[in-house]
Write an enzyme that holds these catalytic residues in place. Sequence first.
Site, PDB file in Angstrom:
ATOM      1  N   ASP A   1       0.834  -1.195   0.000  1.00  0.00           N
ATOM      2  CA  ASP A   1       0.000   0.000   0.000  1.00  0.00           C
ATOM      3  C   ASP A   1       0.873   1.252   0.000  1.00  0.00           C
ATOM      4  OD1 ASP A   1      -2.701  -0.601  -0.164  1.00  0.00           O
ATOM      5  OD2 ASP A   1      -2.898  -1.037   1.964  1.00  0.00           O
TER       6      ASP A   1
ATOM      7  N   ARG B   1      -1.503  -1.175  -8.692  1.00  0.00           N
ATOM      8  CA  ARG B   1      -2.862  -0.721  -8.357  1.00  0.00           C
ATOM      9  C   ARG B   1      -2.877   0.798  -8.459  1.00  0.00           C
ATOM     10  NH1 ARG B   1      -4.023  -1.668  -2.454  1.00  0.00           N
ATOM     11  NH2 ARG B   1      -4.351  -3.827  -3.090  1.00  0.00           N
TER      12      ARG B   1
END
Length: 309
Positions: free
Chosen positions: A135, A185
Amino acid sequence: MLRAPLLAAARSRRMRALVEAVPATRSVVRRFVAGSETADAVRVARELAADGLRITLDHLGEDTTDAAQAAATVRAYEAVLTALAAEGLAEGADVSVKLSAVGQFLPSEGEDVALENARKICAAAEAVGATVTLDMEDHTTTDSTLGILKELRAEYPWVGAVLQAYLRRTEQDCHDLAGPGSRVRLCKGAYAEPESVAFADKSEVDKSYVRCLRVLMAGQGYPMVASHDPRMIEIAAALAEEHGRTDDDHEFQMLYGIRPEEQRRIAASGARMRVYVPYGDEWYGYFMRRLAERPANLAFFLRGLATRS
């Protein structure tokens, strides 16, 4: 207008204490967070799999400056991967890891500790057929996170990264990460950032998102389109078709609890749809960022408090 104060509140200990003290809060939070325990994460994973949806699990927590807590986060990821494997749910699953939760901010050799802890999670994921995505947090961590990504990919080339379209640097980062085997992502971004490094206007963020999509879809990697915006999803699908991509070489991602009907529709169309599922006790920062992203989420929260108080 509410975005800035909500993002500031996400890092406020005083506000956290006030929100967590409201008895009805946790019942509302359950819309966006699977639960506190490993078993809760596995239960939601099973439910989503039944609808043809893939998962990425996030054991909530960030900004730790305690080595023992960082090690506990590693054990939590190892435990959930083992539990997924026992249920036959690990193959093709993913876990999302914030490096600040595994030691990045430790006062002594934080990056080295985070790298070693991330390696342990990658080893556990590889053993059961799952993957790991790093992340991204606020812009001050971007270079550190991408540096650790590079180290991890030397041993685990399938490790994914998150890039945030609201950062001015991200289009170039997309070019850098669009090579063979790379998993990226792309999201819009959910932190309070200065205008010197981030686009402030929504239309500029949207334009950046599309530019970044073009780079990733034209590249040789595996784009992961993280958006709830119908227009961005439509553009991503058109770009995938334009570049001859199939349903197996890119995917769409959405957050648990947001647009679940659309998640199922995309999966039913044959496209890959992955749901970002957070779990654990450290839900406050994540939850406040979800409120900041969409006014509808804040309205839902306030209605929930009114009806449950």
